[in-house]
Design an enzyme around this catalytic site. Structure first.
Site, PDB file in Angstrom:
ATOM      1  N   HIS A 119     -12.058  46.828  53.426  1.00 46.56           N
ATOM      2  CA  HIS A 119     -11.494  45.660  52.727  1.00 46.56           C
ATOM      3  C   HIS A 119     -10.698  46.188  51.520  1.00 46.56           C
ATOM      4  O   HIS A 119      -9.804  47.008  51.682  1.00 46.56           O
ATOM      5  CB  HIS A 119     -12.671  44.748  52.340  1.00 46.56           C
ATOM      6  CG  HIS A 119     -12.330  43.359  51.909  1.00 46.56           C
ATOM      7  ND1 HIS A 119     -11.063  42.838  51.926  1.00 46.56           N
ATOM      8  CD2 HIS A 119     -13.137  42.353  51.432  1.00 46.56           C
ATOM      9  CE1 HIS A 119     -11.095  41.580  51.481  1.00 46.56           C
ATOM     10  NE2 HIS A 119     -12.339  41.265  51.175  1.00 46.56           N
ATOM     11  N   HIS A 121      -5.172  44.910  60.673  1.00 48.05           N
ATOM     12  CA  HIS A 121      -5.678  43.720  59.993  1.00 48.05           C
ATOM     13  C   HIS A 121      -6.310  42.804  61.027  1.00 48.05           C
ATOM     14  O   HIS A 121      -5.803  42.691  62.140  1.00 48.05           O
ATOM     15  CB  HIS A 121      -4.541  42.982  59.276  1.00 48.05           C
ATOM     16  CG  HIS A 121      -5.046  42.021  58.262  1.00 48.05           C
ATOM     17  ND1 HIS A 121      -5.425  40.741  58.589  1.00 48.05           N
ATOM     18  CD2 HIS A 121      -5.283  42.174  56.940  1.00 48.05           C
ATOM     19  CE1 HIS A 121      -5.860  40.142  57.497  1.00 48.05           C
ATOM     20  NE2 HIS A 121      -5.790  40.978  56.490  1.00 48.05           N
ATOM     21  N   ASP A 156      -2.468  47.078  51.546  1.00 52.28           N
ATOM     22  CA  ASP A 156      -2.994  48.220  50.793  1.00 52.28           C
ATOM     23  C   ASP A 156      -2.195  49.498  51.003  1.00 52.28           C
ATOM     24  O   ASP A 156      -2.397  50.474  50.289  1.00 52.28           O
ATOM     25  CB  ASP A 156      -4.464  48.471  51.178  1.00 52.28           C
ATOM     26  CG  ASP A 156      -5.361  47.370  50.662  1.00 52.28           C
ATOM     27  OD1 ASP A 156      -5.099  46.881  49.556  1.00 52.28           O
ATOM     28  OD2 ASP A 156      -6.304  46.991  51.368  1.00 52.28           O
TER      29      ASP A 156
HETATM   30  N1  CMC Z   1      -6.539  53.280  62.599  1.00 55.25           N
HETATM   31  C1  CMC Z   1      -6.796  53.532  63.903  1.00 55.25           C
HETATM   32  N2  CMC Z   1      -7.212  52.617  64.787  1.00 55.25           N
HETATM   33  C2  CMC Z   1      -7.410  51.384  64.339  1.00 55.25           C
HETATM   34  C3  CMC Z   1      -7.169  51.024  62.994  1.00 55.25           C
HETATM   35  C4  CMC Z   1      -6.712  52.028  62.103  1.00 55.25           C
HETATM   36  N3  CMC Z   1      -6.475  51.741  60.819  1.00 55.25           N
HETATM   37  N4  CMC Z   1      -7.434  49.707  62.796  1.00 55.25           N
HETATM   38  C5  CMC Z   1      -7.844  49.246  63.999  1.00 55.25           C
HETATM   39  N5  CMC Z   1      -7.821  50.252  64.927  1.00 55.25           N
HETATM   40  C6  CMC Z   1      -8.127  50.128  66.357  1.00 55.25           C
HETATM   41  C7  CMC Z   1      -9.621  49.926  66.578  1.00 55.25           C
HETATM   42  O1  CMC Z   1     -10.285  51.164  66.718  1.00 55.25           O
HETATM   43  C8  CMC Z   1      -9.616  49.118  67.860  1.00 55.25           C
HETATM   44  O2  CMC Z   1      -9.331  49.992  68.926  1.00 55.25           O
HETATM   45  P1  CMC Z   1      -9.959  49.733  70.420  1.00 55.25           P
HETATM   46  O3  CMC Z   1      -9.438  48.384  70.836  1.00 55.25           O
HETATM   47  O4  CMC Z   1      -9.474  50.855  71.245  1.00 55.25           O
HETATM   48  O5  CMC Z   1     -11.448  49.736  70.211  1.00 55.25           O
HETATM   49  C9  CMC Z   1      -8.394  48.205  67.702  1.00 55.25           C
HETATM   50  O6  CMC Z   1      -7.495  48.931  66.829  1.00 55.25           O
HETATM   51  C10 CMC Z   1      -8.682  46.842  67.104  1.00 55.25           C
HETATM   52  O7  CMC Z   1      -9.261  47.024  65.822  1.00 55.25           O
HETATM   53  P2  CMC Z   1     -10.613  46.351  65.329  1.00 55.25           P
HETATM   54  O8  CMC Z   1     -11.465  47.402  64.684  1.00 55.25           O
HETATM   55  O9  CMC Z   1     -11.198  45.520  66.411  1.00 55.25           O
HETATM   56  O10 CMC Z   1     -10.031  45.395  64.209  1.00 55.25           O
HETATM   57  P3  CMC Z   1     -10.881  44.577  63.134  1.00 55.25           P
HETATM   58  O11 CMC Z   1     -10.178  43.268  63.016  1.00 55.25           O
HETATM   59  O12 CMC Z   1     -12.326  44.547  63.451  1.00 55.25           O
HETATM   60  O13 CMC Z   1     -10.692  45.436  61.798  1.00 55.25           O
HETATM   61  C11 CMC Z   1      -9.640  46.360  59.870  1.00 55.25           C
HETATM   62  C12 CMC Z   1      -9.627  45.235  60.920  1.00 55.25           C
HETATM   63  C13 CMC Z   1      -8.648  46.020  58.768  1.00 55.25           C
HETATM   64  C14 CMC Z   1     -11.042  46.454  59.258  1.00 55.25           C
HETATM   65  C15 CMC Z   1      -9.277  47.696  60.568  1.00 55.25           C
HETATM   66  O14 CMC Z   1      -7.963  47.590  61.088  1.00 55.25           O
HETATM   67  C16 CMC Z   1      -9.377  48.886  59.601  1.00 55.25           C
HETATM   68  O15 CMC Z   1     -10.479  49.429  59.406  1.00 55.25           O
HETATM   69  N6  CMC Z   1      -8.229  49.305  58.977  1.00 55.25           N
HETATM   70  C17 CMC Z   1      -8.261  50.395  57.996  1.00 55.25           C
HETATM   71  C18 CMC Z   1      -8.798  49.883  56.660  1.00 55.25           C
HETATM   72  C19 CMC Z   1      -7.800  48.993  55.929  1.00 55.25           C
HETATM   73  O16 CMC Z   1      -6.636  49.322  55.785  1.00 55.25           O
HETATM   74  N7  CMC Z   1      -8.318  47.852  55.431  1.00 55.25           N
HETATM   75  C20 CMC Z   1      -7.515  46.906  54.607  1.00 55.25           C
HETATM   76  C21 CMC Z   1      -7.326  45.599  55.315  1.00 55.25           C
HETATM   77  S1  CMC Z   1      -6.075  44.548  54.538  1.00 55.25           S
HETATM   78  C22 CMC Z   1      -6.615  44.231  52.933  1.00 55.25           C
HETATM   79  C23 CMC Z   1      -7.998  43.735  52.806  1.00 55.25           C
HETATM   80  O17 CMC Z   1      -8.544  43.003  53.639  1.00 55.25           O
HETATM   81  O18 CMC Z   1      -8.620  44.061  51.801  1.00 55.25           O
END
Ligand code: CMC
Length: 390
Positions: free
Chosen positions: A228, A271, A329
């Site tokens: 987050h 996201h 971010d």
């Molecule tokens: N790098 C590599 N792979 C990723 C990433 C990433 N940053 N984000 C998602 N994926 C992959 C994930 O492994 C999954 O792959 P598969 O379908 O093969 O299992 C697919 O993309 C879908 O992702 P998810 O984990 O189901 O997505 P989520 O909605 O549960 O998580 C998230 C969203 C923001 C937590 C995640 O994208 C992440 O951890 N990003 C990096 C951290 C980040 O930048 N966070 C800030 C978010 S925006 C500001 C805020 O909210 O504060």
């Protein structure tokens, strides 16, 4: 083993009704009270946006003057709070300090904690919005061992924050207007984002009738995680780790992010809701170019790595298929670093800016009526069994 809808991560569950912020993830749309974030970022300012989020309409010039004057009159914190800071280690992470200090505000401002009274909720909301920059800057000053700076009410919200961060009692701090504008824009882009993890935490805590300072402190704690708000700090750590912008080096990190056996993720990418692009990231990228241009550091090594990383990731099948784009971010950390904000303050700044969103949601929930949030579970443990005879 259960009768309930199972939705881990709340992917398909609306937890409330809200009229504050609208997101269309597929279209990359973000509206606050109906106004697009791009238009607000271009034409408004953070204090006006606070008014809009809290009251639902843009203020008239008179309403704006009154509101901003009221915020100005609440920027100081009780002098006793200085002692609170002094109880922490100097090297404590500023987010740890902020969680504690904000929760502790209820001990100082308990004269208006009857949450059933709209006017008392309003006083607490104003106090939080006004005091957060002071408390945030105090975290930094305590960390580096410099004297705390009192707020200056002749400065606007972002100028005042920069003054308390970078000023010192020995010399006058000249605020650069381009930097102050960029800071204000960063605040605006973080002000609210509907039912994200921290806002949901604030609502959940608020649904028990807890006081607003306790609820915001819970929100700050939830924001801290790297998935987050902690991502802005993590982006910079990642750019440091990548080290140079050669194609093969960056490709190595992209491959790591794609490797399901490796926990590494591209920080600042992806996201839950935006599956096209994050409109805040677009504005942030423009602001980043402006700030680095103004400061004459457009060739900053981390910026070059970030730009190359973005380019390579956006052309990669893995990121295309999963609709993973840079989020808010990704560029905010580079701007903050260029302004001279230490990395450990990045998430504190996010918390400061998001306070208005949190408190507006808390107030909306109480105004509209609510029940205690009490999710159920699918039980996966033992069936009933007898305690063994010994
Ligand atoms: N790098 C590599 N792979 C990723 C990433 C990433 N940053 N984000 C998602 N994926 C992959 C994930 O492994 C999954 O792959 P598969 O379908 O093969 O299992 C697919 O993309 C879908 O992702 P998810 O984990 O189901 O997505 P989520 O909605 O549960 O998580 C998230 C969203 C923001 C937590 C995640 O994208 C992440 O951890 N990003 C990096 C951290 C980040 O930048 N966070 C800030 C978010 S925006 C500001 C805020 O909210 O504060």
């Amino acid at each position: 083993k259960g009768l309930f809808t199972y939705d881990p991560g709340f992917v398909a569950t609306a937890s409330c009704e809200s009229g504050i912020t609208y997101i269309d993830g597929a279209a990359g749309t973000l509206l606050h009270r109906g106004y697009p974030i791009e238009q607000l970022a271009e034409n408004s300012n953070y204090v006006e946006l606070c008014y809009l989020l809290m009251f639902g309409e843009l203020p008239s010039p008179e309403e704006y003057e009154k509101f901003s004057g009221t915020i100005g009159r609440h920027t100081m914190v009780h002098e006793q709070i200085v002692n609170f800071y002094k109880g922490f280690r100097r090297d404590a992470h500023p987010m740890a300090v902020l969680c504690g200090v904000v929760g502790g505000l209820a001990a100082f401002y308990h004269d208006n904690l009857d949450i059933t009274q709209a006017d008392q909720r309003h006083v607490s909301a104003i106090r939080l919005i006004a005091k957060m920059p002071t408390l945030a800057a105090m975290c930094h000053k305590y960390n580096i061992g410099q004297p705390f700076m009192y707020p200056r009410n002749d400065l606007n919200y972002s100028e005042n924050f920069l003054h308390m961060m970078f000023g010192n009692p020995c010399e006058n701090y000249e605020v650069n207007p381009v930097i102050a504008k960029a800071m204000d824009r960063i605040f605006m882009l973080h002000a609210d984002h509907e039912q994200n993890a921290s806002t949901s935490t604030v609502r959940l805590a608020g649904s028990t009738g807890a006081n607003p300072f306790a609820c915001i402190s819970a929100g700050i704690a939830a924001l801290w995680g790297p998935a987050h708000g902690g991502a802005n700090e993590a982006v910079l750590a990642m750019l440091d780790e990548i080290g140079d912008d050669s194609e093969e080096n960056i490709q190595r990190f992209i491959d790591k992010a794609k490797d399901k056996d490796d926990p590494f993720k591209l920080m600042g990418f992806g996201h839950r809701v935006y599956r096209n692009f994050d409109p805040r990231a677009k504005v942030m990228k423009e602001t980043c170019d402006e700030v680095l241009g103004e400061l004459g550091v457009g060739d900053d090594a981390q910026l070059q790595i970030a730009k190359r990383l973005e380019q390579i990731a956006l052309e990669d099948e893995y990121f295309i298929e999963r609709k993973l784009y840079p989020n808010v971010d990704f560029y905010s950390g580079i701007i903050l670093k260029a302004i001279g904000i230490p990395t450990n303050m990045f998430t504190v700044i996010f918390a400061m800016a998001r306070t208005v969103g949190w408190i507006s949601h808390w107030n909306e929930m109480i105004t509209n009526g609510y029940r205690i949030s009490r999710p159920r579970q699918l039980y996966t443990g033992y069936d009933k069994r007898d305690y063994p005879n010994k």
